[in-house]
Design a protein around this motif. Structure first.
Motif, PDB file in Angstrom:
ATOM      1  N   ASP A  30      53.314  33.721  83.035  1.00 28.76           N
ATOM      2  CA  ASP A  30      53.535  34.690  84.102  1.00 28.76           C
ATOM      3  C   ASP A  30      53.676  36.057  83.441  1.00 28.76           C
ATOM      4  N   GLY A  31      52.575  36.823  83.413  1.00 24.30           N
ATOM      5  CA  GLY A  31      52.547  38.063  82.643  1.00 24.30           C
ATOM      6  C   GLY A  31      53.531  39.099  83.130  1.00 24.30           C
ATOM      7  N   SER A  32      53.718  39.214  84.438  1.00 16.72           N
ATOM      8  CA  SER A  32      54.652  40.203  84.969  1.00 16.72           C
ATOM      9  C   SER A  32      56.069  39.896  84.496  1.00 16.72           C
ATOM     10  N   VAL A  76      48.573  35.528  83.173  1.00 11.33           N
ATOM     11  CA  VAL A  76      48.180  35.827  84.554  1.00 11.33           C
ATOM     12  C   VAL A  76      49.147  36.864  85.109  1.00 11.33           C
ATOM     13  N   ILE A  77      48.597  37.958  85.644  1.00 10.31           N
ATOM     14  CA  ILE A  77      49.414  39.074  86.136  1.00 10.31           C
ATOM     15  C   ILE A  77      49.185  39.255  87.629  1.00 10.31           C
ATOM     16  N   GLY A 142      50.560  31.230  93.206  1.00 10.42           N
ATOM     17  CA  GLY A 142      49.817  30.024  93.559  1.00 10.42           C
ATOM     18  C   GLY A 142      48.691  29.743  92.598  1.00 10.42           C
ATOM     19  N   GLN A 143      47.924  30.778  92.235  1.00  9.14           N
ATOM     20  CA  GLN A 143      46.823  30.601  91.304  1.00  9.14           C
ATOM     21  C   GLN A 143      47.330  30.176  89.927  1.00  9.14           C
ATOM     22  N   LEU A 144      48.433  30.785  89.500  1.00 10.52           N
ATOM     23  CA  LEU A 144      49.003  30.463  88.192  1.00 10.52           C
ATOM     24  C   LEU A 144      49.478  29.011  88.156  1.00 10.52           C
ATOM     25  N   ALA A 145      50.179  28.598  89.212  1.00 12.82           N
ATOM     26  CA  ALA A 145      50.665  27.218  89.276  1.00 12.82           C
ATOM     27  C   ALA A 145      49.501  26.231  89.346  1.00 12.82           C
TER      28      ALA A 145
END
Length: 495
Positions: A30-32, A76-77, A142-145
């Motif tokens: 999780d980039g953020s 992923v950001i 959602g995309q990251l998961a």
């Protein structure tokens, strides 16, 4: 971000976590969360513009540590809000909170202001290190998961929303990820950390997996505020003393545990019945809101795997797909455009809205964002075309949050540019658009070395639009001169 109070609850129940030696694996990051975490943990300046060289060094150290442990990171950001705009109220509340923190930040307090260019430095550092990076369209959770589920690897984050997704390899909480003390074990190294899984959570609190989204939504997440139900009354007798938020969560979990054999719909119906003094229309609206929030925890089909493996361009919402050129989509996804690109924010395209960054500055003065509004109007014009809908900019006025309409502007050389052909456009035209936007004639830059023309033009714009104090101008010029001397001498100028 995430489920309100869940982090504190879990920290008080260490049986949730599994001690883990992490190595030889993919890792979805999780980039953020990571960028904020690294900056905060390094105790870098937040109130005076930021410490970017030190931040860059910390980011480099982090990813070198992963590499030493044969951990392949995919970052992923978050983009902006998606088409549903479901987080709008939450984002507005965050902006208001930042504005209210300005007076204390001016006194030197650490108020969690994220330094203005930290995201840009983070993305550029990762690109330079060849770390795979993608900036999503809208919310990335959602995309990251989904990517972590498909690859069967953990997620690294501080966001407790990931604790609700049923991820095969779970979540590695950043606060327990000891990347700064890599441990060598023979010829291999690993990072000590803790791992969270939904199975351990559900086992400890005796609830069904399918009720986790119900729990997150009723507890209060980024989408739905905590409802007026006294969940604490369901805390089991004999439980230790807890604060209000923790006791509410424990009570809610106990209540859900008693319904583990019910369907999700029956559980929601029972929860709605507990809310006092609410009419049928309000109850129906609340039901819809809660169900929409729960849908956010369904794993979508991920488009990120093909992006990372085949460099495919991420799909866009149908509302804007037809008129956003591929070069824009690809550049945004790769994080190539930097902070100043209005195009980076899909809020402009989807909702004609932009939340401007709140900075630490004297609140009785005008917002510094007003200085750059003429530049943004030109960028809106290039993106949305002249005569298009105005963009609603949210900025501070004093210690309040206000919206101002900004009209897209296309004039002069900009009328010869189209968004779909900007990269191939005539160089002279593109230069003219830049100089006209900054209000500088090309003849005024004669004699200025090519690599200094943009800094000089921007300084001229700043002088006219911001009217800075002379000492600030002198400081800027000294930095430019020192930088040029360092470039020419390789840093051996001495004092």
């Amino acid at each position: 971000m995430g489920v309100q109070g869940l982090w504190s609850l879990l920290e008080g129940n260490n049986r949730i976590y599994q001690e883990f030696q992490f190595r030889d694996s993919k890792l979805v990051v999780d980039g953020s969360s990571l960028a904020h975490h690294i900056y905060n943990m390094a105790n870098l300046d937040q109130n005076h513009g930021g410490e970017y060289l030190a931040f860059q060094a910390e980011v480099q150290t982090f990813f070198k540590a992963l590499d030493n442990c044969q951990i392949k990171a995919y970052v992923v950001i978050d983009g902006s809000s998606g088409p549903s705009d479901i987080k709008l109220n939450h984002r507005m509340d965050l902006q208001r909170t930042r504005v209210k923190k300005i007076p204390d930040a001016l006194k030197g307090g650490k108020m969690d202001f994220y330094a203005l260019f930290s995201t840009t430095v983070f993305e550029q550092t990762l690109n330079n290190m060849k770390v795979p990076l993608v900036r999503c369209i809208g919310q990335a959770d959602g995309q990251l998961a989904a990517l972590a589920s498909e690859w069967r690897c953990p997620v690294l984050s501080t966001d407790t929303d990931f604790y609700i997704y049923d991820l095969p390899e779970g979540v590695l909480p950043l606060d327990h990820f000891q990347w700064d003390s890599v441990i060598a074990s023979g010829a291999r190294s690993y990072i000590s950390c803790k791992r969270y899984t939904t199975s351990s959570f559900c086992s400890l609190f005796n609830i069904d997996h399918q009720l986790l989204p119900v729990f997150a939504t009723l507890a209060g997440n980024d989408y739905v505020n905590r409802r007026d139900v006294e969940w604490a009354r369901y805390v089991p007798a004999g439980s230790p003393t807890m604060n209000f938020r923790t006791s509410s969560l424990v009570g809610l979990l106990s209540w859900l545990g008693a319904r583990k054999d019910e369907t999700t719909e029956d559980t929601l119906t029972a929860a709605m019945a507990l809310i006092p003094n609410i009419g049928q229309q309000a109850r129906t609206e609340m039901w819809t809101e809660v169900q929409n929030a729960m849908l956010e925890y369904r794993l979508p089909s991920s488009s990120l795997q093909r992006f990372f493996s085949e460099a495919t361009v991420l799909p866009l919402p149908a509302e804007i797909l037809s008129w956003v050129p591929e070069w824009v989509r690809a550049s945004v996804a790769r994080g190539d455009l930097g902070y100043f690109s209005t195009i980076q924010d899909y809020d402009i395209l989807l909702h004609r809205r932009k939340f401007l960054r709140i900075q630490v500055e004297c609140s009785h003065l005008q917002s510094s964002n007003l200085t750059s509004r003429p530049i943004r109007r030109v960028m809106y014009g290039l993106l949305l075309e002249q005569g298009g809908p105005e963009v609603e900019e949210w900025d501070r006025d004093g210690l309040g949050l206000v919206s101002v309409k900004a009209r897209p502007l296309v004039q002069g050389a900009a009328q010869k540019l189209r968004l779909d052909s900007v990269p191939q456009g005539n160089h002279a035209v593109r230069l003219r658009v830049c100089l006209e936007t900054l209000g500088v004639e090309e003849e005024a830059l004669e004699g200025v070395p090519d690599h200094l023309r943009l800094p000089v033009a921007v300084t001229w714009y700043w002088l006219r639009r911001a009217s800075p104090e002379k000492r600030l101008l002198r400081a800027l010029l000294m930095v430019m001169v020192q930088g040029e001397l360092t470039r020419l001498t390789g840093g051996t100028t001495g004092r």
